[in-house]
Design a protein around this motif. Structure first.
Motif, short mmCIF file in Angstrom:
data_model
loop_
_atom_site.label_atom_id
_atom_site.label_comp_id
_atom_site.label_asym_id
_atom_site.label_seq_id
_atom_site.Cartn_x
_atom_site.Cartn_y
_atom_site.Cartn_z
N ALA A 1 5.82 -14.52 53.32
CA ALA A 1 6.38 -15.12 54.72
C ALA A 1 6.06 -16.51 55.07
O ALA A 1 6.70 -17.31 55.32
CB ALA A 1 6.01 -13.94 55.65
N THR A 2 4.55 -16.95 54.50
CA THR A 2 4.25 -18.07 54.88
C THR A 2 5.10 -19.13 54.06
O THR A 2 5.40 -20.36 54.55
CB THR A 2 2.82 -18.41 54.46
N TRP A 3 5.21 -18.97 52.77
CA TRP A 3 5.99 -19.99 51.79
C TRP A 3 7.31 -19.96 52.37
O TRP A 3 7.96 -21.15 52.44
CB TRP A 3 5.90 -19.45 50.45
N ASN A 4 8.07 -18.86 52.87
CA ASN A 4 9.35 -18.99 53.04
C ASN A 4 9.75 -19.83 54.45
O ASN A 4 10.47 -20.59 54.76
CB ASN A 4 9.92 -17.37 53.45
N ALA A 5 8.60 -19.41 55.50
CA ALA A 5 8.54 -20.45 56.51
C ALA A 5 8.44 -21.92 56.22
O ALA A 5 9.17 -22.81 56.73
CB ALA A 5 7.28 -20.08 57.40
N TYR A 6 7.61 -22.03 55.54
CA TYR A 6 7.50 -23.54 54.77
C TYR A 6 8.61 -24.30 54.29
O TYR A 6 9.16 -25.26 54.63
CB TYR A 6 6.35 -23.75 53.76
N ILE A 7 9.29 -23.43 53.38
CA ILE A 7 10.44 -23.96 52.69
C ILE A 7 11.65 -24.34 53.85
O ILE A 7 12.34 -25.16 53.91
CB ILE A 7 10.95 -23.12 51.71
N SER A 8 11.74 -23.10 54.61
CA SER A 8 13.08 -23.18 55.74
C SER A 8 12.60 -24.15 56.68
O SER A 8 13.86 -24.58 57.14
CB SER A 8 12.95 -21.69 56.52
N ASN A 9 11.50 -24.32 56.97
CA ASN A 9 11.28 -25.32 58.27
C ASN A 9 11.49 -26.65 57.64
O ASN A 9 11.84 -27.78 58.34
CB ASN A 9 9.88 -25.30 58.78
N ALA A 10 11.10 -26.89 56.28
CA ALA A 10 11.53 -28.32 55.70
C ALA A 10 12.76 -28.65 55.70
O ALA A 10 13.19 -29.54 55.91
CB ALA A 10 10.78 -28.32 54.30
N VAL A 11 13.56 -27.68 55.33
CA VAL A 11 15.00 -27.61 55.34
C VAL A 11 15.59 -28.07 56.84
O VAL A 11 16.53 -29.15 56.99
CB VAL A 11 15.82 -26.51 54.70
N LEU A 12 15.20 -27.42 57.67
CA LEU A 12 15.60 -27.38 59.17
C LEU A 12 15.11 -28.78 59.79
O LEU A 12 15.79 -29.24 60.36
CB LEU A 12 15.07 -26.41 60.03
N GLY A 13 14.10 -29.27 59.17
CA GLY A 13 13.43 -30.51 59.45
C GLY A 13 14.16 -31.77 58.96
O GLY A 13 13.65 -32.90 59.13
N GLY A 14 14.97 -31.42 58.10
CA GLY A 14 15.79 -32.61 57.52
C GLY A 14 14.90 -33.14 56.26
O GLY A 14 15.16 -34.38 55.91
N GLN A 15 14.20 -32.43 55.64
CA GLN A 15 13.24 -32.64 54.57
C GLN A 15 13.40 -31.87 53.37
O GLN A 15 12.67 -31.15 52.73
CB GLN A 15 11.74 -32.78 54.75
N PRO A 16 14.70 -31.87 52.80
CA PRO A 16 15.10 -31.01 51.59
C PRO A 16 14.13 -31.16 50.42
O PRO A 16 13.93 -30.27 49.63
CB PRO A 16 16.52 -31.34 51.28
N ARG A 17 13.90 -32.34 50.18
CA ARG A 17 12.81 -32.69 48.99
C ARG A 17 11.47 -31.76 49.17
O ARG A 17 10.92 -31.64 48.33
CB ARG A 17 12.48 -34.05 48.98
N ASP A 18 11.01 -31.92 50.75
CA ASP A 18 9.63 -31.38 50.67
C ASP A 18 9.86 -29.83 50.43
O ASP A 18 8.96 -29.19 50.03
CB ASP A 18 9.27 -31.42 52.18
N ALA A 19 11.21 -29.23 50.88
CA ALA A 19 11.25 -27.90 50.48
C ALA A 19 11.51 -27.55 48.92
O ALA A 19 10.85 -26.45 48.64
CB ALA A 19 12.70 -27.38 51.19
N VAL A 20 12.03 -28.23 48.25
CA VAL A 20 11.90 -28.26 46.83
C VAL A 20 10.48 -28.13 46.02
O VAL A 20 10.05 -27.43 45.38
CB VAL A 20 12.71 -29.27 46.16
N HIS A 21 9.89 -29.33 46.81
CA HIS A 21 8.40 -29.18 46.02
C HIS A 21 7.56 -28.10 46.59
O HIS A 21 6.67 -27.60 45.89
CB HIS A 21 7.63 -30.49 46.79
N GLY A 22 7.74 -27.64 47.75
CA GLY A 22 7.08 -26.00 48.26
C GLY A 22 7.37 -25.33 47.53
O GLY A 22 6.64 -24.29 46.92
N PHE A 23 8.72 -24.98 46.90
CA PHE A 23 9.21 -23.82 46.08
C PHE A 23 8.52 -23.76 44.77
O PHE A 23 8.07 -23.00 44.43
CB PHE A 23 10.65 -23.79 45.98
N ILE A 24 8.61 -25.29 44.22
CA ILE A 24 7.94 -25.49 42.94
C ILE A 24 6.54 -25.30 43.12
O ILE A 24 5.94 -24.11 42.10
CB ILE A 24 8.10 -27.05 42.51
#
Length: 686
Positions: free
Chosen positions: A177-200
């Protein structure tokens, strides 16, 4: 009489919550009152409070709370009440109950804090969020993985990125749930690259994604338009066994659609075994967004046949598709479906209706839809302004603009608003008013003029015959002229017979967009209409040399839910003999009324009689003849053309509207023309 044990009653109350049945819950409560003495067992009171608050019956929940002795109210009691209020978006009330809980010296637990953090995020109250965080830290609950995740999510959603980052880094344990929150909020915050790095990073530490993780990552790929990365994820989705998950498949459809891979999106959509309403909404929307309006309409009709209930999102998407293809009759049907589904009051559906009717040339219906809206957003105002602008109704557009910017409405105009207003001024020849609005854009509205605004002014001056002034205006602009700006000047040169200036405009257009055949054709037409046949022929030869082909002109008309297409000199229609007879009849009656074919629009150096034949069989004339024999009197004839209507057809349609007593509405690739009683709404500037 059979008696239920308290545990069984608690189970029934849980069933009432899971089935959303307030009648069952109230029945069980009545049975409890009849059979059990007060005060009720604490666990049963907690179940009643949980049931009423989750079913959004706050007054009943509060009453049960008041009947529960203070000594029996535990953290479970208060958390049930708070959680129910948060679930039903009663965030302020949730905090009020939390305050009362603190007054009774009840300590919140690891279930209470996530509810509070969610309420803070929804209220966008970062100061309160910090206070709740401090309380969780003080009570030692912040190290719980769920509490920490909720705090991180709260900081992300309230815009406190540094605090969110620190919170994430300091978490001793991170679950899915923590990682999902990190990736989702990066997308919502307009930082898709951070979301990708978070997933990796999540995968590097051995995390196994779920459907939420995949959907969030796909959103990141969609926002970044990273097609190859998304395709790699699609492969991972298949290997992980999530290709049968409808939520993930919906995310894939959306991803491929936003990357303009409609074919791939359709393949994924067709492979979904159990499509839900989101599946249908997504595929309709992506077809509309990728200029596949007809396909969007077909999919909507297919969804209706399969019994899918229309949502406000689906209806607004298909209405936009109807607007794109000028499908008025289908648009009316969708409007009826919206009324039946009780979504016509939605502000987005209302705005789409205003836009659809305006773009289909039915301004009266657009006005009615606009006036019936209880709530209006800026999109709705702009759609109505655009409808007036397309029809050249400057007085109505300006009156509406004054209304929306008055103290009563207090709607702040945006970039698009000013484009619509200036376009209306241009098409109505309101030079003085248009220049006043343009010059006050920055000072009065705080909007810096863009290419579209400059194009409107060039068009405004050109329509008024001030072609040289329009050219000087272009030379003085602080921005580089765009295709639309030079195109507006070239069209003005065509209308007012300025071949030299037209050549300058065309040369600039050829540099900016050498592949567009329309610019070459417009220049050729300009030379031809001024009798400069050699130059007109030279332009067309140059087109052949560089391999530019002119798109074939065609017109279409809808009769009894069937679309009929026509090209110039078309004789293939099943009712061709009737069409030709009608054309001959119209020609005789127009000649008797004083019509003279404008052979300049034959655009070939032919004998005069051949030229008259050439212009007499343009596609829009054939479509009109078919409309006259097929559509009953009193019903407007609506024709759409893929190119600009020619001057001779424009003149002929004015004559025919008076002779036949019919209203004729033509939508070409530039604007609407409403012919009625021998006049056109464009004031003869086509």
């Amino acid at each position: 009489m059979f008696f239920y044990a308290p545990n069984s009653l608690a189970t029934l109350l849980e069933s009432a919550v899971s089935t959303h049945s307030s009648s069952l819950g109230r029945t069980v409560h009545a049975y409890v009152i009849r059979t059990l003495s007060t005060p009720l067992p604490t666990f049963l009171s907690n179940h009643l409070i949980n049931m009423y608050s989750k079913l959004d019956l706050p007054n009943s929940a509060q009453l049960v709370l008041q009947l529960t002795p203070v000594s029996s109210r535990s953290v479970v009691t208060w958390t049930a009440l708070i959680a129910g209020h948060v679930q039903n978006r009663r965030f302020a009330s949730a905090f009020l109950h939390f305050t009362n809980m603190r007054r009774e010296c009840v300590r919140p637990n690891d279930f209470t804090f996530p509810c509070l953090f969610k309420a803070v995020a929804s209220l966008h109250a970062p100061v309160t969020g910090r206070q709740v965080h401090a309380l969780a830290l003080k009570s030692g609950q912040i190290h719980d993985v769920f509490v920490g995740c909720s705090a991180f999510d709260m900081y992300s959603k309230t815009g406190l990125k540094e605090e969110a980052k620190k919170m994430f880094e300091e978490m001793p344990e991170r679950n899915l749930a923590t990682w999902n929150a990190y990736i989702s909020n990066a997308v919502l915050g307009g930082q898709p690259r951070d979301a990708v790095h978070g997933f990796i990073e999540f995968r590097r530490v051995g995390g196994e994604p779920n459907s939420i993780t995949f959907c969030a990552f796909l959103n990141a790929c969609s926002d970044g338009l990273w097609l190859e990365l998304g395709r790699q994820l699609h492969g991972f989705v298949i290997r992980s066994g999530f290709d049968g998950n409808v939520s993930v498949c919906n995310g894939l459809v959306d991803f491929y659609g936003k990357c303009r891979e409609v074919g791939c999106a359709e393949l994924v959509f067709d492979g979904i075994s159990e499509k839900n309403v989101v599946s249908w909404c997504t595929v309709v929307a992506i077809c509309m967004q990728n200029d596949e309006e007809e396909k969007a309409c077909e999919l909507f009709l297919r969804a209706r046949k399969e019994g899918v209930e229309p949502t406000d999102f689906m209806v607004s998407s298909v209405l936009s598709a109807c607007a794109g293809i000028a499908g008025l009759e289908l648009g009316r049907s969708v409007h009826a479906i919206a009324v039946k589904a009780c979504v016509e009051g939605n502000v987005f559906v209302g705005s789409a209706l205003v836009d659809m009717y305006g773009k289909c040339g039915s301004v009266d219906d657009s006005e009615q839809a606009f006036n019936e809206m209880s709530e209006r957003n800026l999109v709705c105002w702009n759609a109505m302004l655009g409808g007036y602008a397309h029809q050249g109704q400057a007085s109505k557009a300006l009156a509406l603009f004054e209304e929306m910017t008055s103290e009563r409405c207090e709607v702040v105009p945006n970039y698009v608003t000013l484009v619509c207003v200036l376009s209306a001024c241009s098409r109505a020849g309101e030079v003085k008013k248009g220049m006043e609005i343009f010059e006050s854009m920055t000072g009065k509205y705080g909007i810096k003029p863009g290419a579209e605004h400059y194009a409107c002014i060039v068009d405004l001056l050109g329509r008024a015959g001030m072609v040289e002034r329009a050219y000087e205006f272009i030379k003085e602009m602080p921005i580089h002229p765009t295709i639309s700006i030079w195109g507006a000047l070239l069209n003005a040169c065509r209308v007012h017979g300025k071949p030299e200036l037209g050549k300058i405009s065309a040369d600039n257009l050829f540099k900016l967009d050498p592949e567009d055949s329309g610019n070459h054709v417009l220049l050729s037409n300009l030379f031809a209409s001024t009798g400069r046949w050699e130059e007109a022929d030279l332009v067309r030869k140059e087109m052949k040399v560089v391999g530019i082909k002119k798109g074939a002109g065609c017109s279409w008309i809808t009769v009894k839910n069937r679309v009929h297409f026509f090209q110039a000199k078309d004789t293939s229609h099943e009712r061709n003999s009737e069409i030709q007879a009608m054309l001959a009849k119209l020609r005789r009656e127009m000649m008797a009324a004083g019509y003279v074919p404008d052979t300049n629009f034959a655009l070939y150096d032919l004998e005069e009689e051949e030229k008259m034949t050439e212009v007499g069989y343009h596609s829009e004339k054939i479509a009109l003849a078919f409309g006259l024999i097929s559509i009953p009197p009193g019903v407007p004839i609506r024709i759409t053309k893929n190119l600009r209507i020619c001057g001779d057809c424009h003149s002929a349609f004015k004559f025919i509207s008076g002779i036949a007593g019919r209203e004729i509405i033509v939508r070409d690739n530039n604007r609407f023309h409403r012919f009625k009683d021998g006049h056109c709404s464009c004031r003869d500037y086509w």
